[in-house]
Design a protein around this motif. Sequence first.
Motif, PDB file in Angstrom:
ATOM      1  N   GLU A 125     -12.057   7.833   2.598  1.00  0.00           N
ATOM      2  CA  GLU A 125     -13.740   7.740   2.464  1.00  0.00           C
ATOM      3  C   GLU A 125     -14.341   6.195   2.908  1.00  0.00           C
ATOM      4  O   GLU A 125     -15.332   6.051   3.569  1.00  0.00           O
ATOM      5  N   ILE A 126     -13.391   5.271   2.125  1.00  0.00           N
ATOM      6  CA  ILE A 126     -14.027   3.819   2.513  1.00  0.00           C
ATOM      7  C   ILE A 126     -13.858   3.261   3.995  1.00  0.00           C
ATOM      8  O   ILE A 126     -14.737   2.756   4.599  1.00  0.00           O
ATOM      9  N   ALA A 127     -12.943   3.946   4.714  1.00  0.00           N
ATOM     10  CA  ALA A 127     -12.791   3.422   6.150  1.00  0.00           C
ATOM     11  C   ALA A 127     -14.081   4.384   6.899  1.00  0.00           C
ATOM     12  O   ALA A 127     -14.499   3.525   7.799  1.00  0.00           O
ATOM     13  N   CYS A 170      10.240  -0.941  17.647  1.00  0.00           N
ATOM     14  CA  CYS A 170      10.993  -0.502  16.772  1.00  0.00           C
ATOM     15  C   CYS A 170      10.508  -0.023  15.746  1.00  0.00           C
ATOM     16  O   CYS A 170      11.186   0.932  15.030  1.00  0.00           O
ATOM     17  N   SER A 171       9.421  -0.443  15.154  1.00  0.00           N
ATOM     18  CA  SER A 171       8.753   0.088  13.863  1.00  0.00           C
ATOM     19  C   SER A 171       7.938   1.265  13.865  1.00  0.00           C
ATOM     20  O   SER A 171       7.209   1.737  13.347  1.00  0.00           O
ATOM     21  N   GLY A 172       7.704   1.693  15.523  1.00  0.00           N
ATOM     22  CA  GLY A 172       7.109   2.698  15.714  1.00  0.00           C
ATOM     23  C   GLY A 172       5.712   2.380  16.567  1.00  0.00           C
ATOM     24  O   GLY A 172       5.558   1.401  17.033  1.00  0.00           O
ATOM     25  N   PRO A 173       4.648   3.269  16.960  1.00  0.00           N
ATOM     26  CA  PRO A 173       3.688   2.946  17.723  1.00  0.00           C
ATOM     27  C   PRO A 173       2.863   2.010  16.909  1.00  0.00           C
ATOM     28  O   PRO A 173       2.424   2.180  15.577  1.00  0.00           O
ATOM     29  N   ASN A 174       2.179   1.344  17.637  1.00  0.00           N
ATOM     30  CA  ASN A 174       1.049   0.331  17.162  1.00  0.00           C
ATOM     31  C   ASN A 174      -0.237   0.833  17.911  1.00  0.00           C
ATOM     32  O   ASN A 174      -0.446   1.024  19.163  1.00  0.00           O
ATOM     33  N   PHE A 175      -1.322   1.036  17.110  1.00  0.00           N
ATOM     34  CA  PHE A 175      -2.582   1.827  17.542  1.00  0.00           C
ATOM     35  C   PHE A 175      -3.465   0.994  17.633  1.00  0.00           C
ATOM     36  O   PHE A 175      -3.765  -0.235  16.583  1.00  0.00           O
ATOM     37  N   GLY A 176      -4.729   0.919  18.327  1.00  0.00           N
ATOM     38  CA  GLY A 176      -5.707   0.360  18.160  1.00  0.00           C
ATOM     39  C   GLY A 176      -7.070   1.244  18.231  1.00  0.00           C
ATOM     40  O   GLY A 176      -6.856   2.287  18.348  1.00  0.00           O
ATOM     41  N   THR A 180       1.530  13.809  18.800  1.00  0.00           N
ATOM     42  CA  THR A 180       2.770  13.799  17.916  1.00  0.00           C
ATOM     43  C   THR A 180       2.689  12.255  17.391  1.00  0.00           C
ATOM     44  O   THR A 180       3.054  12.300  16.270  1.00  0.00           O
ATOM     45  N   ALA A 181       2.515  11.342  17.954  1.00  0.00           N
ATOM     46  CA  ALA A 181       2.480  10.036  17.390  1.00  0.00           C
ATOM     47  C   ALA A 181       1.343   9.683  16.431  1.00  0.00           C
ATOM     48  O   ALA A 181       1.607   9.097  15.466  1.00  0.00           O
ATOM     49  N   LEU A 182       0.288  10.358  16.297  1.00  0.00           N
ATOM     50  CA  LEU A 182      -0.543  10.288  15.314  1.00  0.00           C
ATOM     51  C   LEU A 182      -0.427  11.389  14.192  1.00  0.00           C
ATOM     52  O   LEU A 182      -1.121  11.246  13.248  1.00  0.00           O
ATOM     53  N   GLU A 183       0.414  12.259  14.048  1.00  0.00           N
ATOM     54  CA  GLU A 183       0.834  13.281  13.029  1.00  0.00           C
ATOM     55  C   GLU A 183       0.793  12.350  12.008  1.00  0.00           C
ATOM     56  O   GLU A 183       1.801  11.717  11.892  1.00  0.00           O
ATOM     57  N   GLY A 184       0.255  12.882  10.788  1.00  0.00           N
ATOM     58  CA  GLY A 184       0.363  11.958   9.656  1.00  0.00           C
ATOM     59  C   GLY A 184      -0.191  10.656   9.570  1.00  0.00           C
ATOM     60  O   GLY A 184      -0.047  10.292   8.378  1.00  0.00           O
ATOM     61  N   ALA A 185      -0.959  10.335  10.327  1.00  0.00           N
ATOM     62  CA  ALA A 185      -1.428   8.871  10.524  1.00  0.00           C
ATOM     63  C   ALA A 185      -2.809   9.075   9.656  1.00  0.00           C
ATOM     64  O   ALA A 185      -3.535   9.747   9.558  1.00  0.00           O
ATOM     65  N   ILE A 186      -2.919   7.657   9.058  1.00  0.00           N
ATOM     66  CA  ILE A 186      -4.164   7.529   8.077  1.00  0.00           C
ATOM     67  C   ILE A 186      -5.037   6.226   8.400  1.00  0.00           C
ATOM     68  O   ILE A 186      -4.359   5.163   8.541  1.00  0.00           O
ATOM     69  N   VAL A 187      -6.127   6.238   8.713  1.00  0.00           N
ATOM     70  CA  VAL A 187      -6.998   5.305   9.045  1.00  0.00           C
ATOM     71  C   VAL A 187      -7.619   4.833   7.800  1.00  0.00           C
ATOM     72  O   VAL A 187      -8.168   5.489   6.998  1.00  0.00           O
ATOM     73  N   PHE A 230      -9.457  -2.908   9.065  1.00  0.00           N
ATOM     74  CA  PHE A 230      -9.008  -1.506   9.478  1.00  0.00           C
ATOM     75  C   PHE A 230      -7.325  -1.487   9.561  1.00  0.00           C
ATOM     76  O   PHE A 230      -6.781  -2.578  10.205  1.00  0.00           O
ATOM     77  N   GLU A 231      -6.786  -0.411   9.281  1.00  0.00           N
ATOM     78  CA  GLU A 231      -5.455  -0.429   9.437  1.00  0.00           C
ATOM     79  C   GLU A 231      -5.128   1.100   9.630  1.00  0.00           C
ATOM     80  O   GLU A 231      -5.819   1.960   9.284  1.00  0.00           O
ATOM     81  N   ILE A 232      -4.147   1.593  10.548  1.00  0.00           N
ATOM     82  CA  ILE A 232      -3.634   2.861  10.603  1.00  0.00           C
ATOM     83  C   ILE A 232      -2.239   2.718  10.066  1.00  0.00           C
ATOM     84  O   ILE A 232      -1.344   2.139  10.801  1.00  0.00           O
ATOM     85  N   ARG A 233      -1.865   3.576   9.069  1.00  0.00           N
ATOM     86  CA  ARG A 233      -0.645   3.780   8.454  1.00  0.00           C
ATOM     87  C   ARG A 233       0.055   4.940   9.053  1.00  0.00           C
ATOM     88  O   ARG A 233      -0.698   5.941   9.084  1.00  0.00           O
ATOM     89  N   LYS A 234       1.414   4.846   8.966  1.00  0.00           N
ATOM     90  CA  LYS A 234       2.037   6.108   9.315  1.00  0.00           C
ATOM     91  C   LYS A 234       3.236   5.786   8.990  1.00  0.00           C
ATOM     92  O   LYS A 234       4.034   4.721   8.915  1.00  0.00           O
ATOM     93  N   GLU A 235       3.875   7.011   8.048  1.00  0.00           N
ATOM     94  CA  GLU A 235       5.304   6.656   7.513  1.00  0.00           C
ATOM     95  C   GLU A 235       6.355   6.789   8.433  1.00  0.00           C
ATOM     96  O   GLU A 235       6.122   7.883   9.480  1.00  0.00           O
ATOM     97  N   ILE A 236       6.984   6.007   8.733  1.00  0.00           N
ATOM     98  CA  ILE A 236       8.252   5.855   9.854  1.00  0.00           C
ATOM     99  C   ILE A 236       9.260   6.897   9.124  1.00  0.00           C
ATOM    100  O   ILE A 236      10.001   6.370   8.073  1.00  0.00           O
TER     101      ILE A 236
END
Length: 112
Positions: free
Chosen positions: A6-8, A35-41, A70-77, A88-94
């Motif tokens: 909601e804040i984002a 190595c730690s997964g995708p980096n989004f903008g 698939t890469a965005l599945e479970g991502a949170i802005v 802003f950040e986009i978090r995703k559990e690896i």
Amino acid sequence: MVTITEIAAQKVKEMQKVKKKGTAFLRIHLLNEGCSGPNFGMTLEELITEDDMIYEEYGISIIADIGLATALEGAIVDYSESNDGGGFEIRKEIIGHAGGCGGSCGNCGESC
């Protein structure tokens, strides 16, 4: 599916107003993958293509190329404030990766 806090969402609405893009979509795009997964903008964009998927939450329309589903599945802005400012950040559990494993990840040769 990607979600937004909601804040984002509130901060995106503020940006839309400042930039006079009140109907713009929040586009998520892939910057690189390491190595730690995708980096989004993220950018504000006024056009949607037939290759885009759309998610809506808290009055914000988020778009991304369907190839990123698939890469965005479970991502949170999210948006967080700190003493240095906010951002802003986009978090995703690896899944399946534990930091400090002492090994090498994939093909990049960096230590975990």
